[in-house]
Design a protein around this motif. Structure first.
Motif, mmCIF file in Angstrom:
data_model
loop_
_atom_site.group_PDB
_atom_site.id
_atom_site.type_symbol
_atom_site.label_atom_id
_atom_site.label_comp_id
_atom_site.label_asym_id
_atom_site.label_seq_id
_atom_site.Cartn_x
_atom_site.Cartn_y
_atom_site.Cartn_z
ATOM 1 N N LEU A 1 -0.391 -3.086 -5.771
ATOM 2 C CA LEU A 1 -1.811 -3.092 -5.419
ATOM 3 C C LEU A 1 -2.670 -2.970 -6.673
ATOM 4 N N ASN A 2 -3.719 -3.771 -6.741
ATOM 5 C CA ASN A 2 -4.706 -3.646 -7.820
ATOM 6 C C ASN A 2 -5.932 -2.894 -7.308
ATOM 7 N N GLU B 1 5.975 5.439 -8.394
ATOM 8 C CA GLU B 1 6.218 5.348 -6.953
ATOM 9 C C GLU B 1 6.465 3.903 -6.539
ATOM 10 N N PHE B 2 5.690 2.983 -7.123
ATOM 11 C CA PHE B 2 5.905 1.574 -6.795
ATOM 12 C C PHE B 2 7.263 1.103 -7.285
ATOM 13 N N ILE B 3 7.635 1.477 -8.496
ATOM 14 C CA ILE B 3 8.920 1.035 -9.053
ATOM 15 C C ILE B 3 10.083 1.551 -8.216
ATOM 16 N N LYS B 4 10.001 2.761 -7.722
ATOM 17 C CA LYS B 4 11.045 3.307 -6.850
ATOM 18 C C LYS B 4 11.185 2.450 -5.596
ATOM 19 N N PHE B 5 10.056 2.080 -4.992
ATOM 20 C CA PHE B 5 10.056 1.212 -3.813
ATOM 21 C C PHE B 5 10.620 -0.162 -4.164
ATOM 22 N N TRP B 6 10.128 -0.746 -5.255
ATOM 23 C CA TRP B 6 10.510 -2.101 -5.647
ATOM 24 C C TRP B 6 12.011 -2.196 -5.903
ATOM 25 N N LYS B 7 12.557 -1.221 -6.578
ATOM 26 C CA LYS B 7 13.995 -1.238 -6.862
ATOM 27 C C LYS B 7 14.818 -1.154 -5.573
ATOM 28 N N LYS B 8 14.369 -0.330 -4.629
ATOM 29 C CA LYS B 8 15.080 -0.232 -3.345
ATOM 30 C C LYS B 8 15.050 -1.562 -2.609
ATOM 31 N N ALA C 1 -10.881 2.853 -1.898
ATOM 32 C CA ALA C 1 -9.934 3.501 -0.983
ATOM 33 C C ALA C 1 -8.657 3.972 -1.683
ATOM 34 N N TRP C 2 -8.653 3.929 -3.015
ATOM 35 C CA TRP C 2 -7.417 4.192 -3.761
ATOM 36 C C TRP C 2 -6.796 5.552 -3.423
ATOM 37 N N GLY C 3 -7.613 6.545 -3.187
ATOM 38 C CA GLY C 3 -7.092 7.874 -2.856
ATOM 39 C C GLY C 3 -6.248 7.883 -1.596
ATOM 40 N N ASN C 4 -6.508 6.937 -0.683
ATOM 41 C CA ASN C 4 -5.757 6.870 0.579
ATOM 42 C C ASN C 4 -4.633 5.836 0.551
ATOM 43 N N ILE C 5 -4.808 4.766 -0.209
ATOM 44 C CA ILE C 5 -3.824 3.673 -0.133
ATOM 45 C C ILE C 5 -3.081 3.418 -1.443
ATOM 46 N N GLY C 6 -3.525 4.036 -2.535
ATOM 47 C CA GLY C 6 -2.936 3.771 -3.846
ATOM 48 C C GLY C 6 -1.723 4.639 -4.145
ATOM 49 N N THR D 1 0.857 -1.192 0.000
ATOM 50 C CA THR D 1 0.000 0.000 0.000
ATOM 51 C C THR D 1 0.891 1.240 0.000
ATOM 52 N N ARG D 2 0.258 2.402 -0.022
ATOM 53 C CA ARG D 2 1.044 3.641 0.017
ATOM 54 C C ARG D 2 1.886 3.713 1.291
ATOM 55 N N GLU D 3 1.326 3.238 2.397
ATOM 56 C CA GLU D 3 2.077 3.233 3.655
ATOM 57 C C GLU D 3 3.294 2.322 3.548
ATOM 58 N N SER D 4 3.172 1.224 2.830
ATOM 59 C CA SER D 4 4.265 0.259 2.693
ATOM 60 C C SER D 4 5.470 0.842 1.962
ATOM 61 N N LEU D 5 5.232 1.815 1.093
ATOM 62 C CA LEU D 5 6.311 2.372 0.279
ATOM 63 C C LEU D 5 7.447 2.944 1.122
ATOM 64 N N LYS D 6 7.156 3.260 2.386
ATOM 65 C CA LYS D 6 8.174 3.849 3.270
ATOM 66 C C LYS D 6 9.162 2.809 3.795
#
Length: 464
Positions: free
Chosen positions: A274-275, A293-300, A283-288, A247-252
């Motif tokens: 996330l799909n 942004e996902f690729i930046k997280f995934w690469k890290k 809830a996409w506005g809060n968690i999407g 989720t968006r929170e997970s990206l941290k």
């Protein structure tokens, strides 16, 4: 005299190199000098033989072999549906922020599968001509209707005495209702058990909330260890699996999520984006998040996984494993989301609590009948698989049509369900979809960061 040939490749420039792939799944990376020679049709004997052997150029000598390899790549089209996902109940004792299944309150027993429906589901499953069948229980929370789970396992085993198929079972559960008696039955019947672990306690409990503000984390960790101990005691090759949803929170927390898996003895992690299905869509506005942004997280996270492996700590990322199987080994690992056509109907079917049949697990989550194919109480396998509805959905996921110029087309796949949710049509503008943007960057990373780095390649995927 130079050998005559027909070009048979897609191409993309990666840094100073050129990646060539063929429709049947072979590939080669050329430097500029070699690529220029190919463009000018002035190949050295060595380069000509290499490209001919891989089918990146077609000649009179290799055309039959390449045709055979292309046919072999699509053998799955003739095997029959092998994955059958059964929903014993839509009820769940959790309210995850991203719940794709739009689960129901645990008190609403009207969403439980009845025994007569369960029997018809199993009868339908065994109509598939495939030699191998996996029945996987999802939900809701399947253990809220455990008696039906048991009934289906026992009834399927009884039917298989005559059918003699390679019959397997899997259970996806939050583990809240697991106990010693249930575990003993599941292990005795070789049921693979998978749960969800979204990271460290705070993050997991943020994403995966329980009714009454209780924590699910401690129970999950306890049972993962217990299940693996029991598997080992029973000399089983199985291991408890866990899924993480980002989720968006997970990206941290890219490193912290990986560390949580290592800490709990889990040697594989699937960093899934996330799909926008079910509750997640609302809830996409809060968690999407955006693809970038996902690729930046995934690469890290993956950079950290590579670092751990280079230091002797073994943990695998499933996306990379899927890519490696397809690209390095030339073997389709059966991951239905990255296949063309995708796994809808021909690879998997889903049976809702009331007997409704859907193309896939995602298809039942849309909340509409567009991906509904029938009902086990009135339809048979042959009619469902050959219906106009099924054929149209399968056709919409053939990426030869929509991705014909993409170098990653031989290894990728479309999802009609995600296309429908994102763009309102099962036939989408593929390049604009979140899935396409993410997978393209992941493939780029795989070739540039792993295949072009021999040390990393040999550490993650040793040849022997």
């Amino acid at each position: 005299m130079e050998k005559e040939f027909i070009p048979n490749y897609l191409v993309k420039k990666l840094g100073k190199k050129y990646l060539l792939t063929s429709k049947h799944g072979c590939w080669e990376i050329l430097d500029k000098k070699s690529y220029d020679a190919l463009m000018k049709r002035k190949l050295s004997n060595k380069l000509s033989l290499k490209l001919e052997r891989k089918g990146l150029i077609l000649t009179k000598e290799n055309i039959k072999k390449i045709t055979f390899n292309y046919r072999k790549k699509y053998l799955f089209l003739f095997q029959g549906t092998s994955l059958h996902i059964v929903i014993p109940t839509l009820r769940c004792d959790m309210k995850c922020v991203y719940c794709h299944a739009s689960s129901k309150n645990p008190k609403q027993k009207k969403y439980d599968m009845k025994k007569d429906t369960a029997k018809k589901v199993v009868d339908f499953v065994f109509q598939s001509p495939t030699k191998a069948i996996t029945i996987e229980f999802q939900g809701g929370e399947p253990l809220l209707n455990y008696e039906i789970v048991k009934f289906i396992i026992n009834y399927a085993r009884e039917k298989n005495k005559e059918a003699e198929k390679d019959l397997r079972f899997a259970l996806v559960t939050n583990l809240n209702l697991m106990d010693e008696k249930k575990l003993k039955f599941l292990i005795k019947n070789n049921v693979g058990i998978c749960t969800s672990l979204d990271g460290p306690k705070e993050l997991h409990d943020y994403n995966r909330r329980m009714f009454g503000k209780k924590s699910n984390y401690d129970n999950v960790v306890k049972w993962i260890k217990k299940i693996n101990k029991e598997y080992k005691r029973n000399k089983s090759n199985s291991r408890a699996g866990a899924l993480v949803t980002i989720t968006r929170e997970s990206l941290k927390y890219p490193k912290e999520i990986v560390d949580e898996y290592v800490k709990n003895g889990l040697d594989r992690i699937h960093l899934r984006f996330l799909n926008g299905l079910g509750i997640a869509k609302k809830a996409w506005g809060n968690i999407g998040y955006k693809a970038e942004e996902f690729i930046k997280f995934w690469k890290k996270a993956v950079d950290y996984i590579l670092e751990l492996n280079l230091n002797g700590i073994r943990i695998r990322e499933k996306t990379l494993d899927i890519f490696a199987s397809k690209i390095l080994k030339g073997v389709d690992p059966g991951y239905l989301d990255l296949r063309s056509p995708c796994g809808a109907a021909i690879g998997q079917l889903v049976y809702n609590y009331n007997g409704d049949i859907y193309t896939c697990d995602e298809g039942r989550m849309v909340g509409e009948d567009i991906f509904k194919l029938g009902n086990v109480k009135k339809d048979n396998y042959k009619d469902v698989l050959s219906s106009d509805q099924t054929c149209a959905i399968v056709a919409s996921s053939i990426n030869d049509i929509f991705c014909s110029s993409c170098v990653y087309q031989p290894y990728c796949g479309l999802c009609p369900v995600c296309n429908y949710e994102e763009q309102g049509n099962i036939i989408s503008k593929v390049k604009e979809t979140m899935r396409c943007k993410i997978f393209e960057k992941q493939f780029d990373y795989f070739f540039e960061k792993i295949i072009m780095n021999k040390k990393i390649l040999n550490t993650l995927f040793p040849s022997k």
